[in-house]
Write an enzyme that holds these catalytic residues in place. Structure first.
Site, short mmCIF file in Angstrom:
data_model
loop_
_atom_site.label_atom_id
_atom_site.label_comp_id
_atom_site.label_asym_id
_atom_site.label_seq_id
_atom_site.Cartn_x
_atom_site.Cartn_y
_atom_site.Cartn_z
N LYS A 1 31.58 31.30 45.48
CA LYS A 1 32.69 31.19 44.06
C LYS A 1 32.33 29.80 43.49
O LYS A 1 32.70 29.71 42.64
CB LYS A 1 33.71 31.45 45.31
CG LYS A 1 34.26 32.70 45.73
CD LYS A 1 35.56 32.88 45.87
CE LYS A 1 35.60 34.41 47.03
NZ LYS A 1 37.12 34.49 47.73
N ASP B 1 44.72 36.24 42.95
CA ASP B 1 43.69 37.47 43.88
C ASP B 1 44.47 39.11 43.54
O ASP B 1 43.98 39.52 44.84
CB ASP B 1 43.68 36.59 45.13
CG ASP B 1 42.41 36.84 46.00
OD1 ASP B 1 41.69 36.99 45.40
OD2 ASP B 1 42.78 36.15 46.58
N GLN C 1 42.07 31.05 50.30
CA GLN C 1 40.76 32.36 51.06
C GLN C 1 41.80 32.75 52.76
O GLN C 1 42.17 31.94 53.23
CB GLN C 1 39.53 31.29 51.64
CG GLN C 1 38.71 31.59 52.38
CD GLN C 1 38.13 32.89 50.97
OE1 GLN C 1 37.62 32.83 50.38
NE2 GLN C 1 37.98 33.94 52.76
#
Ligand code: NDP
Length: 298
Positions: free
Chosen positions: A54, A121, A98
């Site tokens: 990422k 997200d 995460q």
């Protein structure tokens, strides 16, 4: 490459190019560069690989990458303080925590602490509610990536029957909301579904997000079905560790009309969509009107 194989690497690199182009235009107009903050807790090897990818891709599209690596033993309050700090940081337009987080941390509490406008997200309850209400929102990256693939290969999903295997908040449920918005008829299956095999046989399109290696077999699918395989499972074959999906790829390839491979299908789309979400989140934060997703992707 067989013309049945959907090249997620190629589609995702096209998306990243578009994100780079629009990000560059946004910078020329405002003098500001989108920033993506990634919070990684602990030493989970899979999470470390995801985060590394990422960060690399964030830098490649010209965005600023801000990384916070925290010890496994970090307290919930310390994490909340960090999220608050990032919420108020003008150089941060997107925040990604995460998952999975360590067991002593309430993940829902942390995810809901992220400002909805920085929630790249798409997991915050405000964004989830907007998605299900058909309103513009930040959408979870993996289902967004699947929907972009489906739009590309099958312009009109009206009336198509899509069977989603899996009802997680990360993949299955938001996928269903997106597909309903695309006028598909949607069936969501899960571990209590009876006779999954028969349900799959009625599908024009199957989205498999289960986490069971190679579960979907060719005798489960209709001739010419489209298969989107979200699964990423690490298995050992001939003393080597390899990645396989939730679909028995070699078996289904013969019968389906189109299929995403693992790796190289949905996986790279997820990261491209994270960058797309960071771009989309940046416009309002920089005081600019947000362009339509379709105008960015066309
Ligand atoms: P979860 O474990 O959160 O959810 C799995 C779902 O599958 C659950 O809804 C579960 O049902 C259902 N399920 C489990 N066993 C069966 C069964 N035998 N029959 C039918 N349904 C079943 O997983 P995720 O949604 O997070 O991930 C799914 C897969 O996708 C994993 O392989 C993961 O690694 C991968 N993934 C890939 C991403 C990418 O970027 N490509 C991103 C995210 C995930 P129930 O709700 O009843 O328990």
């Amino acid at each position: 490459m067989s013309d049945k194989i959907i090249d997620g690497k190629l589609i995702s690199s096209e998306i990243r190019e578009k994100v780079k182009k629009f990000g560059g235009q946004l910078k020329s107009k405002t003098g500001k560069v989108p920033g993506l903050a990634v919070v990684l807790v602990g030493e989970n090897p899979a999470s470390r690989v995801y985060v590394k990818n990422k960060i690399e891709k964030t830098i490649e599209v010209g965005f600023t990458s801000i990384e916070h690596k925290l010890n496994e033993k970090v307290s919930e309050n310390e994490l909340i303080d960090l999220v608050d700090k990032l919420n108020n940081d003008k150089n941060v337009q997107g925040i990604l925590v995460q998952l999975p987080l360590p067991k002593h941390v309430d993940s829902d509490k942390i995810l809901d602490r992220i400002k909805p406008e920085k929630d790249v997200d798409g997991f915050h309850a405000n964004n989830v509610g907007k998605l299900w209400s058909g309103l513009d929102s930040l959408v979870p990256c993996t289902p967004l990536g699947c929907s972009i693939i489906l739009k590309k290969i099958s312009k009109d999903l009206s009336g198509k029957h899509v069977v989603i295997i899996g009802r997680s908040n990360i993949v299955g449920k938001p996928m269903a909301a997106l597909l309903l918005g695309m006028n598909a008829t949607v069936t969501i299956c899960h571990s209590r579904t009876k006779d999954l095999e028969s349900v799959c046989k009625t599908a024009d399109i199957i989205v498999a997000a289960v986490g069971i290696p190679e579960m979907v077999k060719s005798y489960w699918i209709r001739e010419d079905a489209i298969i989107i395989d979200v699964g990423i499972n690490r298995v050992e074959r001939d003393e080597k560790k390899i990645l396989v999906g939730d679909v028995d790829y070699n078996d289904c390839l013969k019968k389906c009309s189109l299929i995403t491979p693992v790796p190289g299908g949905v996986g790279p789309m997820t990261i491209a969509c994270l960058l797309l979400n960071t771009l989309l989140a940046s416009y309002p934060q920089f005081g600019e009107p947000t362009p339509d997703l379709s105008s960015i992707l066309e």
